[in-house]
Design a protein around this motif. Structure first.
Motif, PDB file in Angstrom:
ATOM      1  N   VAL A 111      33.840  50.766  32.111  1.00 17.49           N
ATOM      2  CA  VAL A 111      34.949  51.441  31.433  1.00 17.49           C
ATOM      3  C   VAL A 111      35.269  52.756  32.150  1.00 17.49           C
ATOM      4  CG1 VAL A 111      35.669  52.590  29.300  1.00 17.49           C
ATOM      5  CG2 VAL A 111      34.518  50.369  29.206  1.00 17.49           C
ATOM      6  N   GLY A 112      36.543  52.948  32.447  1.00 20.78           N
ATOM      7  CA  GLY A 112      36.984  54.138  33.161  1.00 20.78           C
ATOM      8  C   GLY A 112      37.095  53.962  34.659  1.00 20.78           C
ATOM      9  N   SER A 113      36.558  52.860  35.201  1.00 21.70           N
ATOM     10  CA  SER A 113      36.618  52.596  36.641  1.00 21.70           C
ATOM     11  C   SER A 113      37.876  51.805  36.979  1.00 21.70           C
ATOM     12  CB  SER A 113      35.381  51.820  37.095  1.00 21.70           C
ATOM     13  OG  SER A 113      34.196  52.535  36.827  1.00 21.70           O
ATOM     14  N   PRO A 114      38.339  51.850  38.237  1.00 17.32           N
ATOM     15  CA  PRO A 114      39.541  51.099  38.626  1.00 17.32           C
ATOM     16  C   PRO A 114      39.324  49.593  38.510  1.00 17.32           C
ATOM     17  CG  PRO A 114      39.027  52.789  40.243  1.00 17.32           C
ATOM     18  CD  PRO A 114      37.853  52.709  39.331  1.00 17.32           C
ATOM     19  N   LYS A 115      40.276  48.907  37.930  1.00 14.21           N
ATOM     20  CA  LYS A 115      40.164  47.463  37.759  1.00 14.21           C
ATOM     21  C   LYS A 115      40.052  46.733  39.096  1.00 14.21           C
ATOM     22  CE  LYS A 115      42.538  46.843  33.311  1.00 14.21           C
ATOM     23  NZ  LYS A 115      43.664  46.174  32.627  1.00 14.21           N
ATOM     24  N   ALA A 116      40.877  47.128  40.069  1.00 15.79           N
ATOM     25  CA  ALA A 116      40.905  46.417  41.347  1.00 15.79           C
ATOM     26  C   ALA A 116      39.550  46.474  42.034  1.00 15.79           C
ATOM     27  CB  ALA A 116      41.989  47.007  42.246  1.00 15.79           C
ATOM     28  N   SER A 117      38.918  47.645  42.059  1.00 17.04           N
ATOM     29  CA  SER A 117      37.638  47.801  42.751  1.00 17.04           C
ATOM     30  C   SER A 117      36.530  47.030  42.061  1.00 17.04           C
ATOM     31  CB  SER A 117      37.270  49.288  42.837  1.00 17.04           C
ATOM     32  OG  SER A 117      38.259  50.016  43.516  1.00 17.04           O
ATOM     33  N   VAL A 118      36.459  47.138  40.740  1.00 17.43           N
ATOM     34  CA  VAL A 118      35.389  46.462  40.002  1.00 17.43           C
ATOM     35  C   VAL A 118      35.541  44.949  40.115  1.00 17.43           C
ATOM     36  CG1 VAL A 118      34.369  46.099  37.718  1.00 17.43           C
ATOM     37  CG2 VAL A 118      35.087  48.396  38.420  1.00 17.43           C
TER      38      VAL A 118
END
Length: 448
Positions: A111-118
């Motif tokens: 939660v809070g991290s970029p969707k694309a990277s994760v």
């Protein structure tokens, strides 16, 4: 087919013997190899060459996935498990707790991290032979050189505006002297238990702008309700969106994908809600109201993502007829609210499409109506759906909603009757700063 594929690079054996990692010989890909190494019931013998060619095509093609949300997660997983090795994904959003129930590549720690990277890291960890390059940002920030790198573009977006932008960009990229400039666009979308998958070959088949009238604009809430007696949290959000933004930030074009803009609307709506003792305004609701997001259902996402990836597989390998061949079906609809039912049809290319057509569209106007009434109608006209339109003829400006100086100088025209400023048969154009690639061309016809 996808369920039989295993992560590349993981030590495993088949009947006691180590597997080869060669994608053309490894037993790990045996089901895909069997499919691509022979003619099928629907393959064209003149177009399809079984064996190494389609296998190499799928290994070497570069695919761009736009969106890493509910559809995007499913699409990335399907592509990796179908043999695609070179994938890029672009998304500007960060992960919210509300995403976790259906966007299965994310965990609470993300939660809070970029969707694309994760999403990219998750899929690459499970399928190490696949390289996924994440791009955190807006699609509008990338230039034509970026999009020219890809063989196929797949959209898993929740925004009509973003679809219109990428569609117009891919159409504008086409150079008739360079066949590689034509990038097939596969678009998936879901609305509750309903969904669609469509394939667009820019300039050759019906594009998203041709099909815009299939996306009905949402019903407008009366301004008097928003301004005086809001009763629901959605009314407070619409008030911040439609009225307060114009009062306080009218010189700034609202970007519904910009977190700072959504945060401003959310905080403004919260204050409005407190004033009228209304509860329930949330950041997620603000996004949903402003972007007209309909709650997603995981099973619908899975079905539509599978359809999109199936089309990508067929386009890259030519192993079966795909949606979008000119003159054939290019649109698939899934209606899961009444049954598990799908059907396909051909959406016709429009000669008066503002993106891929070249003819103006005839429009019937009441000569006694005002220009202001017509400008207001553009937000709800199925073929337009423009919120801040600019109108001009070849010789003069009729009305500009932005910038402020032009708006002020052309504002008096809003009160004039259309017959006073437009002659029958005269051409005029309409555009919106939010969609600079889209220009609507109209020819005036008078009627009642």
């Amino acid at each position: 087919m996808a369920a039989t594929l295993q992560p590349e690079g993981v030590a495993r054996t088949l009947n006691g013997h180590p597997e080869s990692e060669d994608s053309t010989t490894s037993p790990r890909w045996s089901h895909m190899n069997r499919l691509l190494s022979r003619q099928g019931a629907y393959t064209d013998p003149d177009e399809y060459e079984p064996g190494a060619t389609p296998l190499n095509n799928i290994s070497n093609s570069r695919i761009l996935v736009i969106g890493a949300g509910g559809l995007g997660c499913e699409i990335l997983k399907n592509l990796a498990l179908s043999g695609f090795r070179h994938i890029d994904v672009i998304d500007m959003d960060t992960i919210d707790v509300s995403n976790l129930n259906r966007q299965f590549l994310f965990r609470e720690k993300d939660v809070g991290s970029p969707k694309a990277s994760v999403a990219a890291n998750f899929v690459m960890k499970r399928c190490p032979g696949c390289t996924i390059t994440p791009h955190v940002g807006k699609i509008q920030d990338k230039d034509e050189d970026f999009y020219m790198q890809f063989n196929v573009v797949i959209c898993g977006l929740d925004s009509i505006e973003a679809r219109r932008w990428i569609n117009a960009t891919l159409v504008s990229m086409v150079d008739m002297d360079n066949p590689d400039s034509l990038k097939p666009l596969i678009d998936g979308g879901t609305e509750g238990f309903k969904g669609q998958a469509r394939v667009i070959f820019p300039t050759m088949t019906s594009c998203i702008e041709c099909q815009l009238d299939m996306h009905a604009p949402r019903a407008a809430v009366p301004l008097c309700t928003l301004a005086t007696i809001p009763r629901q949290p959605q009314h407070c959000i619409e008030w911040a969106h439609i009225i307060k933004w114009e009062e306080e930030r009218k010189d700034i074009i609202l970007d519904t994908d910009d977190p700072e803009h959504i945060t401003w609307l959310y905080q403004t709506a919260i204050q409005r809600a407190k004033q009228f003792k209304i509860e329930g305004v949330t950041y997620s609701m603000t996004q949903g109201v402003v972007k007209n997001i309909i709650p997603a259902i995981a099973s619908t996402n899975a079905i539509i993502a599978a359809a999109c990836c199936n089309e990508a597989f067929k386009i890259v390998t030519s192993s079966a007829p795909f949606l979008g061949n000119p003159g054939q079906n290019n649109y698939m609809l899934y209606t899961g609210d009444s049954s598990v039912y799908t059907y396909t049809f051909e959406h016709q290319k429009k000669d008066d499409c503002p993106v891929c057509g070249n003819l103006p569209k005839g429009i019937t106007l009441d000569p006694e109506s005002t220009l202001g009434e017509f400008v207001e109608s553009l937000a709800e006209r199925p073929e337009a759906q423009l919120k801040k339109p600019n109108l001009r003829t070849e010789e003069r400006s009729l009305y500009y909603s932005t910038p402020a100086g032009l708006e002020e100088s052309t504002r008096p025209n809003l009160k004039r009757k259309v017959r006073e400023i437009l002659a029958e048969g005269e051409e005029f154009v309409v555009n919106d700063p939010s969609f600079p690639e889209v220009t609507l061309k109209y020819v005036v016809r008078y009627g009642t």
